[in-house]
Design a protein around this motif. Structure first.
Motif, mmCIF file in Angstrom:
data_model
loop_
_atom_site.group_PDB
_atom_site.id
_atom_site.type_symbol
_atom_site.label_atom_id
_atom_site.label_comp_id
_atom_site.label_asym_id
_atom_site.label_seq_id
_atom_site.Cartn_x
_atom_site.Cartn_y
_atom_site.Cartn_z
ATOM 1 N N HIS A 121 0.830 -1.207 0.000
ATOM 2 C CA HIS A 121 0.000 0.000 0.000
ATOM 3 C C HIS A 121 0.865 1.258 0.000
ATOM 4 O O HIS A 121 0.530 2.242 -0.670
ATOM 5 N N LYS A 122 1.978 1.216 0.723
ATOM 6 C CA LYS A 122 2.882 2.361 0.760
ATOM 7 C C LYS A 122 3.489 2.602 -0.621
ATOM 8 O O LYS A 122 3.537 3.745 -1.097
ATOM 9 N N LEU A 123 3.939 1.537 -1.279
ATOM 10 C CA LEU A 123 4.487 1.680 -2.633
ATOM 11 C C LEU A 123 3.424 2.154 -3.612
ATOM 12 O O LEU A 123 3.708 2.980 -4.491
ATOM 13 N N ASN A 124 2.222 1.653 -3.458
ATOM 14 C CA ASN A 124 1.138 2.042 -4.351
ATOM 15 C C ASN A 124 0.849 3.532 -4.229
ATOM 16 O O ASN A 124 0.636 4.205 -5.232
ATOM 17 N N SER A 125 0.845 4.041 -3.002
ATOM 18 C CA SER A 125 0.585 5.463 -2.822
ATOM 19 C C SER A 125 1.755 6.309 -3.321
ATOM 20 O O SER A 125 1.555 7.409 -3.832
ATOM 21 N N MET A 126 2.973 5.788 -3.225
ATOM 22 C CA MET A 126 4.131 6.534 -3.741
ATOM 23 C C MET A 126 4.105 6.603 -5.263
ATOM 24 O O MET A 126 4.425 7.644 -5.856
ATOM 25 N N PHE A 127 3.702 5.514 -5.907
ATOM 26 C CA PHE A 127 3.665 5.513 -7.375
ATOM 27 C C PHE A 127 2.506 6.334 -7.917
ATOM 28 O O PHE A 127 2.588 6.889 -9.001
ATOM 29 N N ARG A 128 1.425 6.440 -7.168
ATOM 30 C CA ARG A 128 0.298 7.271 -7.595
ATOM 31 C C ARG A 128 0.674 8.750 -7.516
ATOM 32 O O ARG A 128 0.208 9.540 -8.312
ATOM 33 N N GLY A 129 1.480 9.089 -6.519
ATOM 34 C CA GLY A 129 1.875 10.473 -6.333
ATOM 35 C C GLY A 129 2.838 10.970 -7.407
ATOM 36 O O GLY A 129 2.993 12.150 -7.626
ATOM 37 N N VAL A 130 3.500 10.048 -8.093
ATOM 38 C CA VAL A 130 4.496 10.432 -9.110
ATOM 39 C C VAL A 130 3.838 10.819 -10.387
ATOM 40 O O VAL A 130 2.860 10.505 -10.831
#
Length: 106
Positions: free
Chosen positions: A97-106
């Motif tokens: 979930h943390k990686l998913n939110s980081m990739f969405r923010g990019v």
């Protein structure tokens, strides 16, 4: 070879989340199997108590000798492994979930 596995999961973080959820479900399944397995063990021991005989310590392997029940946790010590699996699954899912939110923010 291992880079391909790493790329497979990091290209789509949803796969990491699904792996964590699968791991959690596996741990819960093991705990439920142990809880359900306690029913025939306790029932057999209760029959010995009703007959006023000393109750031998019965395990699932004693009750069902032909079934492969080595994977069913039968004690508090045996429950440690499924709980550890659940904890690992929660941490892997949270990481996904943390990686998913980081990739969405990019």
């Amino acid at each position: 070879m291992f880079e391909k596995i790493e790329d497979y999961f990091y290209d789509e973080p949803g796969r990491i989340i699904q792996s964590g959820k699968w791991t959690i479900k596996t741990g819960v399944f093991l705990i439920l199997a142990g809880a359900i397995g306690q029913v025939p063990v306790r029932a057999t021991n209760a029959l010995f108590l009703l007959a006023k005989q000393p109750a031998p310590t019965k395990t699932l392997a004693d009750i069902y000798p032909t079934l492969p029940l080595w994977w069913v946790p039968e004690s508090w010590l045996g429950i440690f492994f499924p709980v550890a699996i659940i904890a690992i699954g929660i941490s892997v899912s949270a990481y996904g979930h943390k990686l998913n939110s980081m990739f969405r923010g990019v």
